[in-house]
Scaffold this active site. Structure first.
Site, PDB file in Angstrom:
ATOM      1  N   TYR A  26       0.844  -1.200   0.000  1.00 27.26           N
ATOM      2  CA  TYR A  26       0.000   0.000   0.000  1.00 27.26           C
ATOM      3  C   TYR A  26       0.884   1.256   0.000  1.00 27.26           C
ATOM      4  O   TYR A  26       0.630   2.226  -0.716  1.00 27.26           O
ATOM      5  CB  TYR A  26      -0.933  -0.008   1.222  1.00 27.26           C
ATOM      6  CG  TYR A  26      -1.473   1.348   1.563  1.00 27.26           C
ATOM      7  CD1 TYR A  26      -2.325   2.023   0.694  1.00 27.26           C
ATOM      8  CD2 TYR A  26      -1.115   1.987   2.762  1.00 27.26           C
ATOM      9  CE1 TYR A  26      -2.794   3.290   0.994  1.00 27.26           C
ATOM     10  CE2 TYR A  26      -1.586   3.245   3.069  1.00 27.26           C
ATOM     11  CZ  TYR A  26      -2.421   3.899   2.186  1.00 27.26           C
ATOM     12  OH  TYR A  26      -2.880   5.150   2.475  1.00 27.26           O
ATOM     13  N   SER A 108      -3.718  13.770   7.018  1.00 24.20           N
ATOM     14  CA  SER A 108      -4.636  13.467   5.908  1.00 24.20           C
ATOM     15  C   SER A 108      -6.065  13.289   6.420  1.00 24.20           C
ATOM     16  O   SER A 108      -6.289  12.807   7.533  1.00 24.20           O
ATOM     17  CB  SER A 108      -4.178  12.168   5.232  1.00 24.20           C
ATOM     18  OG  SER A 108      -5.205  11.645   4.423  1.00 24.20           O
ATOM     19  N   TYR A 131      -9.792  16.102   1.770  1.00 21.41           N
ATOM     20  CA  TYR A 131     -10.401  15.513   0.591  1.00 21.41           C
ATOM     21  C   TYR A 131     -11.879  15.820   0.675  1.00 21.41           C
ATOM     22  O   TYR A 131     -12.463  15.761   1.769  1.00 21.41           O
ATOM     23  CB  TYR A 131     -10.267  13.985   0.602  1.00 21.41           C
ATOM     24  CG  TYR A 131      -8.952  13.442   0.099  1.00 21.41           C
ATOM     25  CD1 TYR A 131      -8.454  13.793  -1.144  1.00 21.41           C
ATOM     26  CD2 TYR A 131      -8.234  12.535   0.867  1.00 21.41           C
ATOM     27  CE1 TYR A 131      -7.260  13.264  -1.614  1.00 21.41           C
ATOM     28  CE2 TYR A 131      -7.039  12.001   0.402  1.00 21.41           C
ATOM     29  CZ  TYR A 131      -6.563  12.371  -0.843  1.00 21.41           C
ATOM     30  OH  TYR A 131      -5.389  11.840  -1.306  1.00 21.41           O
ATOM     31  N   THR A 157      -6.374  18.724  -1.484  1.00 24.05           N
ATOM     32  CA  THR A 157      -5.779  17.871  -2.518  1.00 24.05           C
ATOM     33  C   THR A 157      -6.738  17.749  -3.688  1.00 24.05           C
ATOM     34  O   THR A 157      -7.907  17.385  -3.507  1.00 24.05           O
ATOM     35  CB  THR A 157      -5.431  16.483  -1.942  1.00 24.05           C
ATOM     36  OG1 THR A 157      -4.435  16.669  -0.933  1.00 24.05           O
ATOM     37  CG2 THR A 157      -4.876  15.548  -3.000  1.00 24.05           C
ATOM     38  N   ARG A 166      -4.232   0.968  -8.595  1.00 26.62           N
ATOM     39  CA  ARG A 166      -2.934   0.512  -8.069  1.00 26.62           C
ATOM     40  C   ARG A 166      -2.922  -1.009  -8.011  1.00 26.62           C
ATOM     41  O   ARG A 166      -3.522  -1.612  -7.111  1.00 26.62           O
ATOM     42  CB  ARG A 166      -2.709   1.106  -6.679  1.00 26.62           C
ATOM     43  CG  ARG A 166      -2.749   2.625  -6.704  1.00 26.62           C
ATOM     44  CD  ARG A 166      -2.674   3.237  -5.330  1.00 26.62           C
ATOM     45  NE  ARG A 166      -3.010   4.646  -5.396  1.00 26.62           N
ATOM     46  CZ  ARG A 166      -3.484   5.350  -4.380  1.00 26.62           C
ATOM     47  NH1 ARG A 166      -3.658   4.790  -3.202  1.00 26.62           N
ATOM     48  NH2 ARG A 166      -3.775   6.627  -4.532  1.00 26.62           N
ATOM     49  N   LYS A 245      -2.946  21.262  -3.377  1.00 26.80           N
ATOM     50  CA  LYS A 245      -1.950  20.199  -3.615  1.00 26.80           C
ATOM     51  C   LYS A 245      -2.328  19.373  -4.849  1.00 26.80           C
ATOM     52  O   LYS A 245      -3.462  18.918  -4.979  1.00 26.80           O
ATOM     53  CB  LYS A 245      -1.896  19.268  -2.401  1.00 26.80           C
ATOM     54  CG  LYS A 245      -0.987  18.058  -2.560  1.00 26.80           C
ATOM     55  CD  LYS A 245      -0.843  17.318  -1.241  1.00 26.80           C
ATOM     56  CE  LYS A 245       0.139  16.175  -1.304  1.00 26.80           C
ATOM     57  NZ  LYS A 245      -0.414  14.961  -1.899  1.00 26.80           N
ATOM     58  N   HIS A 269       1.337  13.370  -6.827  1.00 29.71           N
ATOM     59  CA  HIS A 269       0.861  12.427  -5.814  1.00 29.71           C
ATOM     60  C   HIS A 269       1.794  11.216  -5.723  1.00 29.71           C
ATOM     61  O   HIS A 269       1.359  10.083  -5.498  1.00 29.71           O
ATOM     62  CB  HIS A 269      -0.577  11.971  -6.150  1.00 29.71           C
ATOM     63  CG  HIS A 269      -1.446  11.731  -4.949  1.00 29.71           C
ATOM     64  ND1 HIS A 269      -2.379  12.613  -4.504  1.00 29.71           N
ATOM     65  CD2 HIS A 269      -1.513  10.686  -4.083  1.00 29.71           C
ATOM     66  CE1 HIS A 269      -2.997  12.131  -3.445  1.00 29.71           C
ATOM     67  NE2 HIS A 269      -2.482  10.956  -3.160  1.00 29.71           N
ATOM     68  N   ARG A 272       0.988   7.988  -7.581  1.00 29.66           N
ATOM     69  CA  ARG A 272      -0.050   7.062  -7.111  1.00 29.66           C
ATOM     70  C   ARG A 272      -1.380   7.277  -7.834  1.00 29.66           C
ATOM     71  O   ARG A 272      -2.325   6.532  -7.631  1.00 29.66           O
ATOM     72  CB  ARG A 272      -0.249   7.217  -5.599  1.00 29.66           C
ATOM     73  CG  ARG A 272       0.954   6.789  -4.800  1.00 29.66           C
ATOM     74  CD  ARG A 272       0.862   7.253  -3.352  1.00 29.66           C
ATOM     75  NE  ARG A 272      -0.101   6.540  -2.551  1.00 29.66           N
ATOM     76  CZ  ARG A 272       0.104   5.369  -1.967  1.00 29.66           C
ATOM     77  NH1 ARG A 272       1.256   4.756  -2.121  1.00 29.66           N
ATOM     78  NH2 ARG A 272      -0.818   4.803  -1.226  1.00 29.66           N
TER      79      ARG A 272
END
Ligand SMILES: Cc1cc2nc3c(=O)[nH]c(=O)nc-3n(C[C@H](O)[C@H](O)[C@H](O)COP(=O)(O)O)c2cc1C
Length: 338
Positions: A26, A108, A131, A157, A166, A245, A269, A272
């Protein structure tokens, strides 16, 4: 442990042994074939320094100023979701490090520690990263909590309209809340220290997103509603410093200036999100040239040590930029597909 780690690749190898594959991947993995992540590192490495000599450097300082405040280091701890999956108590360790070394720590929205607890741990070092998902109301609720807890710097962000694809996460069945099927069970069983400590302290949750006017923010929720009009509303609502961001384009950077953002973070990022994205460092010079001194320019992506390169092509870029990095760091070039 500290006498086994002399470089970031030592730390990565150590983490690979101690952590379950699922949690290691991760952190270490990125989107698609992981080219954007690798490109970040390669593009930084391609910038070589030209040492100049016979300058008296007896008194050295890395101090820098952000929004008129002095910080001991020109970098900070980037926002990272679910750090306590790395190791129980990781969030608390990071908050301690931020205080000890005099740098910001960005919490975060997806963190395993709450906005309030992190404010207590890190004091003025704590910044909050937002977020916004399907409900703007939930987003503004988080903003209110951050304000009430005394945060002065808010990072929005903007490069995650959907979570990037991913492969390593998919392969390992990574999800939040953590699902434990046979594959995960064996993975955890082979990493008993991590598993026992995690069981003892409680499996980490998303500490900020569970209760907001009866609504939840789920990790996989689309975040594609966030647009320039939302940024304007956020600017009108948030009195503190507002940082955007995920900027890679000079026109976008100029629009952030127009809307009244106080800083931008040039970032892809860490690769990612979009595997086809340009490297963060390749975008930095043109963005700095476009916005001049109208706004602070911060930077992240691909920095793996202090001795390989600086986040800018010229002294003026380096001086104006502040960089963030994730710890531990994904995608070491030598063994990233290990
Ligand atoms: C495990 C992990 C979790 C992350 N979670 C977030 C997040 O919640 N919010 C965010 O804005 N960026 C997140 N990022 C991106 C970082 O803030 C940063 O932009 C990126 O890691 C920089 O690239 P680098 O890893 O090459 O230093 C995360 C990165 C990692 C490695």
């Amino acid at each position: 442990m500290s006498n086994k780690i002399f470089s970031l690749s030592d730390a990565r190898k150590y983490a690979r042994r101690r952590m379950p594959r699922m949690t290691f991947d991760y952190i270490d993995g990125s989107a698609g074939d992981e080219r954007a992540c690798a490109l970040n590192v390669e593009a930084i490495e391609a910038i070589r320094m030209l040492p100049r000599v016979l300058v008296n450097v007896e008194n050295r300082s890395l101090q820098t100023s952000l929004f008129g405040e002095t910080w001991q280091l020109p970098f900070g701890i980037a926002p990272m979701g679910m750090c306590n999956l790395t190791w129980p108590g990781a969030d608390a360790m990071l908050a301690r490090a931020a205080r000890q070394y005099g740098m910001p720590i960005v919490l975060s929205t997806m963190a395993s520690s709450s906005i309030e607890v992190t404010a207590e741990r890190a004091g003025d070092h704590a910044w909050f990263q937002l977020y916004v998902g399907e409900s703007e109301e939930v987003g503004f609720h988080l903003v209110e909590r951050a304000e009430a807890a005394g945060y002065r710097n808010l990072i929005l962000t903007v490069d995650v309209p959907e979570i990037g694809s991913r492969p390593r996460e998919k392969r390992n069945g990574f999800q939040s809340p953590v699902h434990i099927g046979p594959k995960q069970f064996f993975d955890f069983a082979f990493h008993p220290q991590w598993s026992l400590r995690t069981l003892a302290t409680g499996v980490p949750t998303l500490a900020n997103v569970n209760v907001a006017g009866g609504k939840k923010f789920k990790r996989n929720e689309a975040r594609g509603k966030v647009d320039w009009a939302f940024l304007e509303r956020l600017r009108a609502r948030w009195q503190g410093k507002l940082i955007v961001k995920g900027i890679l384009d000079a026109d976008d950077a100029e629009d952030c200036v127009t809307i009244g953002a106080d800083a931008i973070i040039v970032s892809n990022h860490g690769g990612r999100q979009l595997d086809g994205a340009r490297s963060s460092i390749s975008a930095l010079p043109e963005i700095v040239d476009a916005v001049g001194s109208d706004i602070e320019v911060h930077f992240d992506g691909g920095i793996r040590s202090g001795w390989r390169g600086t986040p800018g092509r010229s002294r003026s870029h380096a001086r104006r930029g502040t960089c963030y990095r994730s710890i531990p760091s994904p995608c070491q070039r030598d063994d990233r597909h290990a």
